[in-house]
Motif scaffolding. Structure first.
Motif, PDB file in Angstrom:
ATOM      1  N   PHE A  31      35.978 -59.829  51.536  1.00 25.70           N
ATOM      2  CA  PHE A  31      35.695 -59.447  52.919  1.00 25.70           C
ATOM      3  C   PHE A  31      36.127 -60.544  53.885  1.00 25.70           C
ATOM      4  O   PHE A  31      36.651 -60.265  54.961  1.00 25.70           O
ATOM      5  CB  PHE A  31      34.212 -59.143  53.118  1.00 25.70           C
ATOM      6  N   HIS A  36      42.825 -55.730  51.646  1.00 30.39           N
ATOM      7  CA  HIS A  36      43.147 -54.355  52.043  1.00 30.39           C
ATOM      8  C   HIS A  36      42.311 -53.303  51.318  1.00 30.39           C
ATOM      9  O   HIS A  36      42.085 -52.223  51.841  1.00 30.39           O
ATOM     10  CB  HIS A  36      44.636 -54.073  51.844  1.00 30.39           C
ATOM     11  N   SER A  37      41.841 -53.593  50.111  1.00 29.30           N
ATOM     12  CA  SER A  37      41.045 -52.591  49.393  1.00 29.30           C
ATOM     13  C   SER A  37      39.648 -52.436  50.000  1.00 29.30           C
ATOM     14  O   SER A  37      39.006 -51.408  49.803  1.00 29.30           O
ATOM     15  CB  SER A  37      40.928 -52.956  47.910  1.00 29.30           C
ATOM     16  N   LEU A  38      39.180 -53.439  50.735  1.00 29.78           N
ATOM     17  CA  LEU A  38      37.865 -53.346  51.369  1.00 29.78           C
ATOM     18  C   LEU A  38      37.946 -53.127  52.875  1.00 29.78           C
ATOM     19  O   LEU A  38      36.982 -52.674  53.488  1.00 29.78           O
ATOM     20  CB  LEU A  38      37.056 -54.628  51.101  1.00 29.78           C
ATOM     21  N   MET A  39      39.055 -53.450  53.483  1.00 28.82           N
ATOM     22  CA  MET A  39      39.162 -53.382  54.941  1.00 28.82           C
ATOM     23  C   MET A  39      40.276 -52.456  55.426  1.00 28.82           C
ATOM     24  O   MET A  39      40.567 -52.403  56.610  1.00 28.82           O
ATOM     25  CB  MET A  39      39.440 -54.785  55.508  1.00 28.82           C
ATOM     26  N   SER A  41      40.639 -49.017  55.368  1.00 29.09           N
ATOM     27  CA  SER A  41      40.376 -47.638  55.789  1.00 29.09           C
ATOM     28  C   SER A  41      39.752 -47.602  57.174  1.00 29.09           C
ATOM     29  O   SER A  41      39.266 -48.611  57.690  1.00 29.09           O
ATOM     30  CB  SER A  41      39.432 -46.985  54.770  1.00 29.09           C
ATOM     31  N   ASP A  42      39.753 -46.413  57.780  1.00 26.42           N
ATOM     32  CA  ASP A  42      39.124 -46.244  59.095  1.00 26.42           C
ATOM     33  C   ASP A  42      37.606 -46.321  59.012  1.00 26.42           C
ATOM     34  O   ASP A  42      36.942 -46.658  59.988  1.00 26.42           O
ATOM     35  CB  ASP A  42      39.519 -44.892  59.701  1.00 26.42           C
ATOM     36  N   GLU A  43      37.030 -46.001  57.853  1.00 27.44           N
ATOM     37  CA  GLU A  43      35.578 -45.996  57.690  1.00 27.44           C
ATOM     38  C   GLU A  43      35.029 -47.369  57.298  1.00 27.44           C
ATOM     39  O   GLU A  43      33.819 -47.532  57.190  1.00 27.44           O
ATOM     40  CB  GLU A  43      35.192 -44.967  56.636  1.00 27.44           C
ATOM     41  N   ASP A  44      35.872 -48.327  57.064  1.00 27.51           N
ATOM     42  CA  ASP A  44      35.434 -49.658  56.660  1.00 27.51           C
ATOM     43  C   ASP A  44      34.948 -50.443  57.871  1.00 27.51           C
ATOM     44  O   ASP A  44      35.266 -50.119  59.011  1.00 27.51           O
ATOM     45  CB  ASP A  44      36.583 -50.397  55.967  1.00 27.51           C
ATOM     46  N   PRO A  45      34.178 -51.514  57.640  1.00 27.10           N
ATOM     47  CA  PRO A  45      33.670 -52.311  58.764  1.00 27.10           C
ATOM     48  C   PRO A  45      34.805 -52.968  59.550  1.00 27.10           C
ATOM     49  O   PRO A  45      35.856 -53.290  59.005  1.00 27.10           O
ATOM     50  CB  PRO A  45      32.777 -53.355  58.103  1.00 27.10           C
ATOM     51  N   GLU A  46      34.540 -53.172  60.838  1.00 30.60           N
ATOM     52  CA  GLU A  46      35.547 -53.789  61.715  1.00 30.60           C
ATOM     53  C   GLU A  46      35.672 -55.288  61.495  1.00 30.60           C
ATOM     54  O   GLU A  46      36.754 -55.845  61.486  1.00 30.60           O
ATOM     55  CB  GLU A  46      35.190 -53.512  63.177  1.00 30.60           C
ATOM     56  N   GLY A  48      35.139 -58.197  59.058  1.00 29.71           N
ATOM     57  CA  GLY A  48      34.896 -58.610  57.683  1.00 29.71           C
ATOM     58  C   GLY A  48      34.145 -59.920  57.575  1.00 29.71           C
ATOM     59  O   GLY A  48      33.453 -60.165  56.597  1.00 29.71           O
TER      60      GLY A  48
END
Length: 88
Positions: A31, A36-39, A41-46, A48
């Motif tokens: 984070f 990229h695997s955690l951040m 997508s559009d639904e991921d937190p802004e 990190g």
């Protein structure tokens, strides 16, 4: 000094705490670096960095658990080796 938890519970807590520290440290660093695997997508937190700070806070809590349970395991080992005298 009398232990607060059993030897089995102390060693179980040590194993779980070590596992959690390793896994959460990896997740927190991912984070923090914006992996990229955690951040991605559009639904991921802004932010990190804030998520990483919360995850590293959990690592600190597990570190305290590890310290406490390590002390308890040490007390159990000392009692079994030296045959502590019990006053009744």
């Amino acid at each position: 000094m009398k232990p607060l938890v059993s030897a089995f519970n102390a060693w179980t807590c040590i194993a779980i705490s070590l596992f959690a520290i390793v896994i959460l440290s990896v997740i927190g660093s991912m984070f923090a670096n914006g992996h990229h695997s955690l951040m991605g997508s559009d639904e991921d937190p802004e932010d990190g960095g804030k998520v990483a700070a919360a995850v590293f806070g959990a690592v600190g809590v597990y570190g305290v658990f590890l310290l406490f349970c390590g002390c308890q395991a040490f007390v159990h080992r000392r009692q079994s080796r030296q045959g502590e005298i019990a006053l009744r």
